[in-house]
Design an enzyme around this catalytic site. Structure first.
Site, mmCIF file in Angstrom:
data_model
loop_
_atom_site.group_PDB
_atom_site.id
_atom_site.type_symbol
_atom_site.label_atom_id
_atom_site.label_comp_id
_atom_site.label_asym_id
_atom_site.label_seq_id
_atom_site.Cartn_x
_atom_site.Cartn_y
_atom_site.Cartn_z
ATOM 1 N N SER A 208 29.136 74.183 -36.729
ATOM 2 C CA SER A 208 28.106 73.362 -36.085
ATOM 3 C C SER A 208 28.440 72.996 -34.640
ATOM 4 O O SER A 208 28.136 71.889 -34.188
ATOM 5 C CB SER A 208 27.830 72.103 -36.912
ATOM 6 O OG SER A 208 27.326 72.458 -38.199
ATOM 7 N N HIS B 83 35.998 85.295 -42.990
ATOM 8 C CA HIS B 83 35.008 84.238 -42.843
ATOM 9 C C HIS B 83 34.738 83.580 -44.197
ATOM 10 O O HIS B 83 34.758 84.248 -45.228
ATOM 11 C CB HIS B 83 33.703 84.795 -42.258
ATOM 12 C CG HIS B 83 32.783 83.701 -41.828
ATOM 13 N ND1 HIS B 83 31.977 83.033 -42.719
ATOM 14 C CD2 HIS B 83 32.590 83.116 -40.619
ATOM 15 C CE1 HIS B 83 31.315 82.096 -42.060
ATOM 16 N NE2 HIS B 83 31.662 82.121 -40.793
ATOM 17 N N GLY C 203 27.080 75.447 -40.668
ATOM 18 C CA GLY C 203 25.645 75.493 -40.914
ATOM 19 C C GLY C 203 25.071 74.202 -41.465
ATOM 20 O O GLY C 203 23.931 74.161 -41.928
ATOM 21 N N GLY D 244 28.012 79.921 -34.871
ATOM 22 C CA GLY D 244 27.032 80.559 -35.737
ATOM 23 C C GLY D 244 25.629 80.355 -35.186
ATOM 24 O O GLY D 244 25.205 81.023 -34.234
ATOM 25 N N GLY D 245 24.898 79.409 -35.762
ATOM 26 C CA GLY D 245 23.489 79.185 -35.428
ATOM 27 C C GLY D 245 23.186 79.147 -33.938
ATOM 28 O O GLY D 245 22.249 79.804 -33.472
ATOM 29 N N GLU E 55 37.601 77.033 -39.419
ATOM 30 C CA GLU E 55 36.208 76.682 -39.693
ATOM 31 C C GLU E 55 36.139 75.902 -41.003
ATOM 32 O O GLU E 55 36.103 76.505 -42.083
ATOM 33 C CB GLU E 55 35.355 77.947 -39.822
ATOM 34 C CG GLU E 55 35.329 78.798 -38.575
ATOM 35 C CD GLU E 55 34.139 79.743 -38.563
ATOM 36 O OE1 GLU E 55 33.262 79.540 -37.712
ATOM 37 O OE2 GLU E 55 34.062 80.637 -39.422
ATOM 38 N N ASN F 74 28.988 84.459 -33.891
ATOM 39 C CA ASN F 74 28.883 85.172 -35.164
ATOM 40 C C ASN F 74 27.418 85.134 -35.593
ATOM 41 O O ASN F 74 26.928 84.106 -36.045
ATOM 42 C CB ASN F 74 29.781 84.495 -36.208
ATOM 43 C CG ASN F 74 29.624 85.114 -37.581
ATOM 44 O OD1 ASN F 74 28.992 86.163 -37.738
ATOM 45 N ND2 ASN F 74 30.201 84.459 -38.581
ATOM 46 N N TRP F 75 26.767 86.269 -35.438
ATOM 47 C CA TRP F 75 25.325 86.310 -35.730
ATOM 48 C C TRP F 75 25.035 86.327 -37.230
ATOM 49 O O TRP F 75 23.891 86.182 -37.637
ATOM 50 C CB TRP F 75 24.696 87.549 -35.092
ATOM 51 C CG TRP F 75 24.671 87.538 -33.591
ATOM 52 C CD1 TRP F 75 25.199 86.597 -32.744
ATOM 53 C CD2 TRP F 75 24.073 88.538 -32.748
ATOM 54 N NE1 TRP F 75 24.978 86.950 -31.440
ATOM 55 C CE2 TRP F 75 24.281 88.137 -31.414
ATOM 56 C CE3 TRP F 75 23.396 89.728 -33.002
ATOM 57 C CZ2 TRP F 75 23.824 88.890 -30.326
ATOM 58 C CZ3 TRP F 75 22.939 90.486 -31.922
ATOM 59 C CH2 TRP F 75 23.158 90.062 -30.597
ATOM 60 N N LYS F 76 26.055 86.580 -38.037
ATOM 61 C CA LYS F 76 25.873 86.682 -39.499
ATOM 62 C C LYS F 76 24.779 87.716 -39.799
ATOM 63 O O LYS F 76 24.646 88.692 -39.061
ATOM 64 C CB LYS F 76 25.591 85.300 -40.087
ATOM 65 C CG LYS F 76 26.648 84.279 -39.631
ATOM 66 C CD LYS F 76 26.604 82.963 -40.327
ATOM 67 C CE LYS F 76 27.728 82.073 -39.803
ATOM 68 N NZ LYS F 76 27.804 80.780 -40.458
ATOM 69 N N GLU G 58 32.159 82.719 -45.626
ATOM 70 C CA GLU G 58 31.072 83.323 -46.420
ATOM 71 C C GLU G 58 31.559 84.592 -47.120
ATOM 72 O O GLU G 58 31.120 84.893 -48.234
ATOM 73 C CB GLU G 58 29.859 83.586 -45.510
ATOM 74 C CG GLU G 58 29.186 82.269 -45.118
ATOM 75 C CD GLU G 58 28.625 82.225 -43.710
ATOM 76 O OE1 GLU G 58 28.381 83.290 -43.123
ATOM 77 O OE2 GLU G 58 28.446 81.100 -43.181
HETATM 78 P P1 13P Z 1 27.437 77.346 -37.496
HETATM 79 O O1 13P Z 1 27.782 77.269 -36.033
HETATM 80 O O2 13P Z 1 26.040 77.802 -37.755
HETATM 81 O O3 13P Z 1 27.808 76.095 -38.218
HETATM 82 O O4 13P Z 1 28.380 78.522 -38.110
HETATM 83 C C1 13P Z 1 29.720 78.523 -37.840
HETATM 84 C C2 13P Z 1 30.279 79.797 -38.321
HETATM 85 O O5 13P Z 1 30.335 80.056 -39.510
HETATM 86 C C3 13P Z 1 30.744 80.775 -37.323
HETATM 87 O O6 13P Z 1 31.454 81.796 -37.934
#
Ligand code: 13P
Length: 249
Positions: A212, A94, A172, A233-234, A166, A9-11, A96
């Site tokens: 994470s 998600h 994050g 994510g990251g 999640e 997930n590149w956000k 967010e």
């Molecule tokens: P991180 O891997 O950066 O913690 O993000 C997880 C995430 O929200 C994937 O959708």
């Protein structure tokens, strides 16, 4: 057997050139053929990403979509717009989106329906916040998110659903759920599904963990019996790290 899946997930990261570069770099990596691999770039890069991945094992997933088929919803994107450019899966729910854009379980139920009606698969995200875990209501929170978002679906529709647990406190933050915490929640998710539907359905749904996940912790998390992969994510913004996570199975 359940599908093993690792999705990035590149956000809201990467411009067009960086998106192309990351997909090129990923395609140059050797990726475990037993794992379904996908990336979820921002909307504006989806068409280019679909074209770029035409002959590769990397799938392209949207991060969100609107529940209406079309209309006066400035800034939004519909399910049929996604399928019209060759995107056949979307993330929904998600944390967010829930936190910053006020997406409720009731709204998400409508989005899920719109996605399925248009032939999209859904990676449905959910998970408790830190306070909820501290108050020991995390199992109840997850049960409610599944119930209100997804339990109106019939068993056949579940073939199009992947779950992504999640925990918000692990997203994050660098703080990941321990493999035991992930396994405990994933087992809970399967038992809730078995109660609502049946054991066969519960055993067939892929349940990903997100929060994470890094090359250093992926294999321990993925080795848990009820963890079928990850939503990253990251670490998905770096081709070598993402490939290492895919190959952690
Ligand atoms: P991180 O891997 O950066 O913690 O993000 C997880 C995430 O929200 C994937 O959708």
């Amino acid at each position: 057997m359940r599908r093993k899946i690792v999705a990035g997930n590149w956000k809201m990261n990467l411009d067009a050139a960086a998106s192309k570069e990351l997909i090129d770099a990923l395609q140059a990596q050797s990726l475990n053929p037993d794992v379904t691999v996908a990336v979820a770039p921002p909307f504006v890069h989806l068409g280019a990403a679909v074209a770029q991945t035409q002959n590769s094992k990397i799938g392209v997933v949207a991060q969100n979509m609107h529940q209406a088929p079309s209309g006066a919803f400035t800034g939004e994107v519909s399910a049929s717009m996604l399928t019209s450019i060759g995107v056949h899966t979307t993330l929904l729910g998600h944390s967010e989106r829930r936190a910053y854009f006020h997406e409720t379980d009731a709204l998400l139920a409508k989005k899920v329906d719109a996605a399925l009606e248009n032939g999209l698969d859904v990676i449905f995200c959910f998970g408790e916040e830190l306070e909820e875990r501290k108050s020991a209501i995390h199992f109840d929170v997850v049960t409610r998110q599944l119930t209100d978002g997804l339990f109106h679906l019939d068993a056949a529709q579940w073939k199009k659903i992947v779950l992504a647990y999640e925990p918000v406190w692990a997203i994050g933050t660098g703080e990941t759920a321990s493999p035991e915490q992930a396994q405990e929640m994933h087992a809970h998710i399967r038992s809730v599904l078995a109660n609502q539907y049946d054991n066969e359905l519960a055993q067939g749904v892929s349940v990903l963990y997100g929060g994470s996940v890094k090359p250093a912790n992926a294999s321990e998390i993925f080795s848990q019996p009820d963890v079928d992969g990850g939503l990253i994510g990251g670490a998905s913004l770096n081709a070598a790290d993402f490939a290492a996570i895919v190959n952690a199975f």
